[in-house]
Design a protein around this motif. Structure first.
Motif, PDB file in Angstrom:
ATOM      1  N   ILE A  29      29.549  19.913 -31.782  1.00  8.65           N
ATOM      2  CA  ILE A  29      28.286  19.444 -31.204  1.00  8.65           C
ATOM      3  C   ILE A  29      27.290  20.594 -31.071  1.00  8.65           C
ATOM      4  CG2 ILE A  29      27.218  18.443 -29.138  1.00  8.65           C
ATOM      5  CD1 ILE A  29      28.712  16.418 -30.788  1.00  8.65           C
ATOM      6  N   ASP A  30      27.771  21.756 -30.634  1.00  2.94           N
ATOM      7  CA  ASP A  30      26.862  22.903 -30.481  1.00  2.94           C
ATOM      8  C   ASP A  30      26.229  23.298 -31.814  1.00  2.94           C
ATOM      9  OD1 ASP A  30      27.526  22.961 -27.821  1.00  2.94           O
ATOM     10  OD2 ASP A  30      29.058  24.508 -28.059  1.00  2.94           O
ATOM     11  N   SER A  32      25.971  21.323 -34.406  1.00  6.21           N
ATOM     12  CA  SER A  32      25.250  20.194 -34.982  1.00  6.21           C
ATOM     13  C   SER A  32      23.805  20.112 -34.497  1.00  6.21           C
ATOM     14  CB  SER A  32      25.975  18.886 -34.677  1.00  6.21           C
ATOM     15  OG  SER A  32      25.969  18.623 -33.290  1.00  6.21           O
ATOM     16  N   ILE A  33      23.526  20.640 -33.316  1.00  4.66           N
ATOM     17  CA  ILE A  33      22.149  20.607 -32.801  1.00  4.66           C
ATOM     18  C   ILE A  33      21.218  21.362 -33.739  1.00  4.66           C
ATOM     19  CG2 ILE A  33      20.660  21.397 -30.917  1.00  4.66           C
ATOM     20  CD1 ILE A  33      23.005  20.770 -29.029  1.00  4.66           C
TER      21      ILE A  33
END
Length: 113
Positions: A29-30, A32-33
């Motif tokens: 997630i980190d 993917s931002i």
């Protein structure tokens, strides 16, 4: 005009690919931002090609393509820097784990004696 269409299609598929990778948990997630922001930026630049032309004129680039290449290079430098930070943190964690494991093994050997 043809280049704009190719750029639009490419940026759209890039954005879809990013979203699919996030859904399949293939991407953190980190991380993917950054890629989501990059995909949105590519879509905006492909939908409104006058934006990079205007910005490149303001910044004094000889051509819009030079400005686009500069953006790509800047983005890659940011990714490289972020990954270097992550690698440094992982190396430090690895070192700590090796030290803890070594101490644990030493204590087990000492307790057997």
């Amino acid at each position: 005009m043809q280049l704009s269409i190719v750029f639009l299609i490419t940026s759209f598929f890039t954005f879809i690919f990013i979203i699919l990778k996030i859904r399949k948990n293939g991407l953190n997630i980190d991380d993917s931002i950054i890629w989501i922001i990059w995909g949105i930026l590519l879509l905006i630049l492909s939908l409104f090609p006058q934006i990079p032309t205007y910005i490149s004129d303001i910044l004094g680039f000889m051509s819009t393509s030079n400005f686009i290449f500069s953006i790509f290079i800047f983005f890659l430098y940011i990714l490289l820097f972020v990954q270097s930070i992550q690698i440094s943190k992982l190396k430090e964690k690895q070192k700590e784990l090796i030290q803890k494991l070594s101490l644990k093994e030493k204590n087990e050997r000492d307790s057997k004696k």
